[in-house]
Every structure is written in C-alpha cells, then in structure tokens.
Scaffold this active site. Sequence first.
Site, mmCIF file in Angstrom:
data_model
loop_
_atom_site.group_PDB
_atom_site.id
_atom_site.type_symbol
_atom_site.label_atom_id
_atom_site.label_comp_id
_atom_site.label_asym_id
_atom_site.label_seq_id
_atom_site.Cartn_x
_atom_site.Cartn_y
_atom_site.Cartn_z
ATOM 1 C CG PHE A 259 31.287 40.276 42.745
ATOM 2 C CD1 PHE A 259 30.735 40.018 41.506
ATOM 3 C CD2 PHE A 259 30.617 41.126 43.607
ATOM 4 C CE1 PHE A 259 29.524 40.600 41.133
ATOM 5 C CE2 PHE A 259 29.411 41.710 43.240
ATOM 6 C CZ PHE A 259 28.855 41.441 42.008
ATOM 7 C CG ASP B 198 35.410 45.782 47.252
ATOM 8 O OD1 ASP B 198 34.605 46.051 48.165
ATOM 9 O OD2 ASP B 198 35.042 45.465 46.099
ATOM 10 C CE LYS C 50 27.336 43.933 48.707
ATOM 11 N NZ LYS C 50 26.175 44.101 47.827
#
Length: 404
Positions: A141, A226, A255
């Site tokens: 994801f 990531d 984030k």
Amino acid sequence: MTTSAELIEMSERRSAHNYHPLPVVIHEAHGAWVTDVEGKRYLDCLSGYSSLNFGHGHPKIIEAARDQLDNLTLTSRAFYHDQFAQFCAGLGDLTGKDLILPMNTGAEAVETAIKVARKWGYEVKGVEPDQANIIVMEGNFHGRTTTIVSFSTDPEAHDNFGPYTPGFRLVPYGSTEAIRQAVDPNTVAVLVEPIQGEAGVLVPPDGYLSEIRELCTAQGILMIADEVQSGLGRTGQTFACDYEGVVPDIYVLGKALGGGVVPVSAIAANRDVLGIIQPGQHGSTFGGNPLACAVGIAVIELLNTGEFQARAAKLGEVLHARLRELIGRGVVEVRGRGLWAGVDIDPELATGREVSKALMARSVLAKDTHGSTIRLAPPIVVSEEDLVWAVNQLADALYELNTA
C-alpha cells in the site's frame, strides 16, 4: 447542538463514500484522547494512520504552527522563504542524506520517488528509453493515485481504475529470491515497505531488508523504502529500516512529518540520485510551504531528542506482551513492532469491524483492515496505564463475543 447522528446522516448524504467510518463524530482532542460532539472521550489507538505519532495538539508543534501563521503561510517555490533551508537541512541530517524534495502527501512522495528512480535509470544507469521497471511487493500500500494503484494487489484499490501504468513487477513480500529473479537490465529500483501497514502490520523475515540492500547494491539499482507509516518513531526507531542497520537510497516520508497539523511529505536521497531533478521537471505549489516547513522543523527537533523512539520501543514491549496473552481467546496472531500492532481476530468469532465497534463502545478507537484484522497504533505520548487499559477493553470485548 447538532447531534452525532445528524452529522453522520449529513456526511453520508453529502459526501462521496470513499471511506467507511465508525459512527463517532470527533470534536476535540488532546494527547492520546479525543472527545466527540456529545462529550464522550475515547482513547485514540489509530493516530491518523501514524500521522499523530506525537499526539493531538503537541504543544511544541502547535506553537510552531501558530507562530508561522502570523508570519507567512505560502509563497510557492517561485521564491525562497525563511523556513525552507532549516527544514531541508534538518531532515537531511535526520536521514543522513544530502538532498530533500518536499511534497504534501505520502502518495505524492511515492510518485516522486518513482519519477526520480526512472529518471536516474535513464540518465545515470543507461536504461533503454521508456523501458524502466520497478520491483514492488504483493500486499503493498503506497497510496491511491492512478500509477500507484496500477501495482496494487488489493481489489478495492485496484479494480476498475484502468488502464493501468506499466513498468512494475510484482513479487511476494518477504522473498529476496523472488526479487533476484525479477531483476533485469532495465530494473531501476526496488520499492518496499519495511513493514506493510495496510496489509495488517506485516513484519518481514529477519534479514529481508539487509538482503534487499545487498542485492540492490550488487545489481546497481536503487532501494526505495516507503517509511510513510513506519517511520519517524512509530516502531521504536527513527526508521523501521534501522532495525537491520539498513540505509536505503531513497527514504519516502510523510504522515507524522506534518505533526497531525498539515500534510507534509518528502523524499530524501543523496546528490548522485536526487541531483538528477532540474528546475521545471517536478514540483508542487504547496510542497515545502512555510507553514509545512515550520511544523516539520518542530517534528524533527522532537525526533532528535530520541525520547519518542525510546518511548515507542518501551511501550511497544508492553503492548505486544499484553496482546499475546489474548492469543487463543479470540485472537489468532499478533504482529508488529514498537507501538504498532496488527491483531488477527478469529474469523469465526467476529470481523475486524465488529471488534472495532465493540472497542468504540468501550471508548477505544481502532480500525479494521482486510476482514478480521484490527490495527492498533496509539500516539507515542500515550501513558502505560492507558495503553494497558485499552488492551483490557479488547480482552473484555472478545470475552463478550465469545460468551454471546
């Protein structure tokens, strides 16, 4: 006062249904706790998918944002501003990289890494024009842009959004041999999550990241990590790659870099990689804006103390020990690292959403993924007492489901 029910009904009626929220309407938040419009308090055990590593309204982050709001919020990158240099230097020092390319969202940062890897492949490695490929993992994801969903194996994210972007090779997560077999002369990078969050907080086998690093070095290709969810203290280290002493060629960050205040993302790489980007070839009107940089500077300063990494590691031991006690009592498996856990619920007992609703009724907010898995990722500022209380609420919810 408008009630939760009224606000939920209006939201469902007037917004696209791209999310399936739990039926709670949050009004305010402080630290690890949030309060709904009726005044009920909940322990936040999702943290905005790790965007709130430092809790809601951390004083240092809020102070930085307020101070910047009074001065300057946006110039675009057409001009320099007085927060940009310090942000790039600070994040460069934190990652050990020469250069920073700031963006806004995690998906934008992943897209940026893909573009940089391809351009590096053509201009530095000498890959044939338009033939670059990137090796990616099943269960990944990385966001929901058209290019990213092209290599998603999640039907909800992938299906009916074609035609899809070519240039990606899918291999099983956790297998370096599969990566080795997928490499060819046109391979420019391996893109990997050190821990797969959306897939259920999947931790790869020991040595996996080290083997990828060795393979990429030997084959002359880039390792892209990531760390949008796993980075910036969540796992008990600054980066999840740190557990194996691995330094990727490109860090993808987001984030928590925005402190739960504004969207902030970036990629970090050395000059021999990121130096291939020239003016006009990539950008963002809001990427690296003054407000984002001021908040990012505050986040970097918090991480530089090491306090949050150490706290996540210590509390993570408590969290995982208590969760493992629930195996056989409605829990099938527990995975994760630091203050991040994927908890597989016995599918014969309940779905992850049903357990999440049961937790919400007990003033704990968590979120399900892939059917029978729930994710727990409380803010790192959570107290040990509150953390243990949250696991006790899960135990009580499972007991009631077992005896219903």
